[in-house]
Enzyme design. Structure first.
Site, short mmCIF file in Angstrom:
data_model
loop_
_atom_site.label_atom_id
_atom_site.label_comp_id
_atom_site.label_asym_id
_atom_site.label_seq_id
_atom_site.Cartn_x
_atom_site.Cartn_y
_atom_site.Cartn_z
N ARG A 128 -14.96 2.49 2.69
CA ARG A 128 -14.08 0.98 2.92
C ARG A 128 -14.32 0.09 1.70
O ARG A 128 -13.55 -0.81 1.48
CB ARG A 128 -14.01 0.48 4.17
CG ARG A 128 -13.42 1.36 5.32
CD ARG A 128 -13.74 0.84 6.55
NE ARG A 128 -13.28 -0.60 6.91
CZ ARG A 128 -12.00 -0.94 7.00
NH1 ARG A 128 -10.90 0.00 6.71
NH2 ARG A 128 -11.62 -2.10 7.04
N GLU A 184 0.72 -1.06 -0.07
CA GLU A 184 0.05 -0.01 -0.07
C GLU A 184 0.67 1.22 0.11
O GLU A 184 2.03 1.36 0.72
CB GLU A 184 -0.85 0.12 1.57
CG GLU A 184 -1.80 1.37 1.23
CD GLU A 184 -2.61 1.38 2.46
OE1 GLU A 184 -3.43 0.37 2.81
OE2 GLU A 184 -2.72 2.54 3.20
P1 ADP Z 1 -5.87 4.10 7.63
O1 ADP Z 1 -5.82 4.56 8.93
O2 ADP Z 1 -7.21 3.74 7.22
O3 ADP Z 1 -4.87 3.22 7.25
P2 ADP Z 1 -4.25 6.10 5.97
O4 ADP Z 1 -3.58 6.88 7.11
O5 ADP Z 1 -3.35 4.82 5.46
O6 ADP Z 1 -5.59 5.43 6.62
O7 ADP Z 1 -4.78 7.22 5.27
C1 ADP Z 1 -5.36 8.27 5.35
C2 ADP Z 1 -5.66 8.91 3.82
O8 ADP Z 1 -6.79 10.11 4.24
C3 ADP Z 1 -4.51 9.95 3.19
O9 ADP Z 1 -4.67 10.05 2.16
C4 ADP Z 1 -4.94 11.27 3.79
O10 ADP Z 1 -4.21 12.04 3.26
C5 ADP Z 1 -6.28 11.24 3.85
N1 ADP Z 1 -7.07 12.38 4.64
C6 ADP Z 1 -6.32 13.14 5.87
N2 ADP Z 1 -7.42 14.10 6.24
C7 ADP Z 1 -8.22 14.21 5.20
C8 ADP Z 1 -9.45 14.92 4.99
N3 ADP Z 1 -9.61 16.15 5.74
N4 ADP Z 1 -10.18 14.67 4.10
C9 ADP Z 1 -10.00 13.61 3.27
N5 ADP Z 1 -8.83 12.72 3.08
C10 ADP Z 1 -8.00 13.16 4.32
MG MG Z 2 -7.93 2.79 5.53
MG MG Z 3 -4.65 -0.98 3.83
MG MG Z 4 -3.95 2.87 5.27
#
Ligand code: ADP
Ligand code: MG
Ligand code: MG
Ligand code: MG
Ligand code: MG
Length: 442
Positions: free
Chosen positions: A333, A194
């Protein structure tokens, strides 16, 4: 705006660009290319480059085949890798009819149209995708297999970790192309990865997803690997998703945040969730567009199966990540990376906006593990399942005016026609599973 037409011309000259790829997407999210030599760039920037629309899946018939490409200069990028034909760049294009009107069959236009709808209500949309993919080994002939290097590693076939070094180069290449990479990691499946990049407005993010897939494939190939965004390439092993983190902005502020609410979420946020849940089934036909998509949406692999939302749990369709303030967002999701990002975002937005317009309050959040509930509990809480198959999703899409309207008549008709024929081809095909089960038994 990032670049003017003059900037594009000047930078191309300075950097010795020899070829420009004019890129756009067909209705299935497959990237198409019209390549021109640098001498034609001027003409391209004057929106004078034509192509035969009838050669593209789901576009137009032969009789009406002249289409014009209008490059979006903000999407100008020089490819950081060298090719045999020298330095190359790309521009993502909008598609226009000969009479100067935007082409209804252009998915990028459909996303823009839905973003306009949001704008009328005062909203802009931000999206951050999490793209998962598998890296498979290729055989002696260069054909992709479904063998991963992780598995091969047990047999000491390859001395170095091909996958890890490929992913490192993907990250550095994407960075050179202007991506803000937030994280990159090995996923749960062997050979699964990822790479997360920072959220941006919905149009830029859809463009980014297209670029991302192209880069991942190219760099994988350089390492003798095949990158696939197929949702469930191997039975019994986690599929690849593309979670879509979404938020709306109003007056330069995160419209999903309300510190006075018990969960820190605004009315708009609840309604947006309500809209997504209401249209979840039809939406699935767009966010999970292939026969194979539905083999990912099964229990046991962190992929969603039930239509519910939660502030804590990772299993439901919609999760609310813990961060608040400007980071307040919902995470859808279900989507997988075989979808067309323009259409997936357009339809998600339309579903959410329907919730806002009609003040659709979602049912209470479910913070228990849904997979541990029995039939009675599910019924009591009114928790329904996502469609089991492409067929079921398509039947429901036909009845969902909000999602149909978001797609527009042209794309809706072409999409549904193509997807039914895909379903029919699968339905009548005799698979390995059937041979294994029945050939000797009967
Ligand atoms: P997870 O905890 O599900 O693994 P990630 O940390 O891998 O999540 O991904 C989070 C995503 O959400 C990133 O692409 C990040 O830039 C995005 N993100 C953060 N803040 C916002 C926001 N305000 N609106 C939309 N997307 C956001
Ligand atoms: Mg996620
Ligand atoms: Mg993942
Ligand atoms: Mg993730
Ligand atoms: Mg993370």
């Amino acid at each position: 705006n990032k670049y003017s037409a003059e900037d594009v011309l000047r930078i191309s000259k300075e950097r010795g660009v020899e070829f420009i790829h004019l890129q756009f997407s067909d209705i299935f999210g497959v990237m198409k290319n019209v390549s021109i030599p640098i001498e034609e760039l001027d003409k391209a920037l004057n929106n004078e480059i034509m192509f035969d629309g009838s050669s593209i899946d789901g576009f137009v018939r032969i009789e009406e085949s002249d289409m014009y490409l209008r490059p979006d200069t903000d999407t100008f990028v020089i490819f950081p890798w060298r090719t045999t034909s020298g330095v190359e760049a790309r521009l993502i294009c909008d598609i226009y009819n000969p009479d100067g009107t935007p082409f209804e069959g252009d998915p990028r236009y459909i996303l823009k149209k839905n973003l306009e709808e949001a704008k009328k209500l005062g909203y802009t949309m931000n999206v951050g995708p999490e793209c998962e993919f598998y890296l498979f080994l290729t055989d002696e002939k260069g054909n992709p297999t479904t063998i991963t290097q992780d598995a091969a590693g047990y047999f000491d076939m390859a001395p170095v970790d091909l996958g890890e070094s490929a992913r490192k180069e993907m990250v550095s290449t994407l960075k050179e192309m202007g991506f803000a990479i937030e994280a990159s990691h090995h996923e749960v499946g062997p050979g699964q990865h990822e790479i997360d990049f920072k959220y941006d407005d919905a149009l830029a993010t859809a463009d980014n997803v297209m670029t991302f897939k192209m880069v991942v494939r190219i760099i994988a190939q350089k390492h003798g690997l095949h990158a696939t965004f197929m949702p469930k390439p191997v039975y019994g092993i986690a599929g690849s998703g593309m979670h879509l983190n979404q938020s709306l902005m109003k007056n330069s502020e995160n419209a999903f945040y309300d510190p006075s609410d018990q969960m820190g979420l605004s009315k708009d946020c609840y309604y947006y969730i309500g809209g997504l849940l209401k249209h979840a089934k039809a939406l699935t036909s767009i966010t999970n567009p292939t026969v194979n998509s539905y083999k990912r949406l099964v229990s046991g692999f962190e992929a969603p199966v039930y239509i519910a939302w939660s502030g804590r749990n990772r299993s439901p369709l919609i999760r609310i990540p813990a961060k608040r303030g400007n980071s307040t967002r919902i995470e859808l999701r279900s989507p997988d990376p075989s979808n067309n990002p323009y259409l997936a975002l357009a339809c998600s937005l339309a579903a959410g906006l329907d919730g806002i317009k009609n003040k659709i309050m979602p049912p209470p959040s479910v913070d228990k593990n849904i997979y541990e509930m029995d039939e009675n509990e599910l019924k009591e809480l009114n928790i329904e399942k996502l469609p089991d198959s492409l067929e079921e999703a398509l039947v429901i899409l036909e009845k969902d005016e909000v999602i149909k309207n978001a797609l527009g008549e042209h794309i809706y008709n072409k999409y549904v026609e193509a997807k039914w024929s895909e379903w029919d081809s699968y339905r009548t095909y005799v698979t390995r599973w059937e041979i294994d089960q029945y050939l000797t038994k009967f």
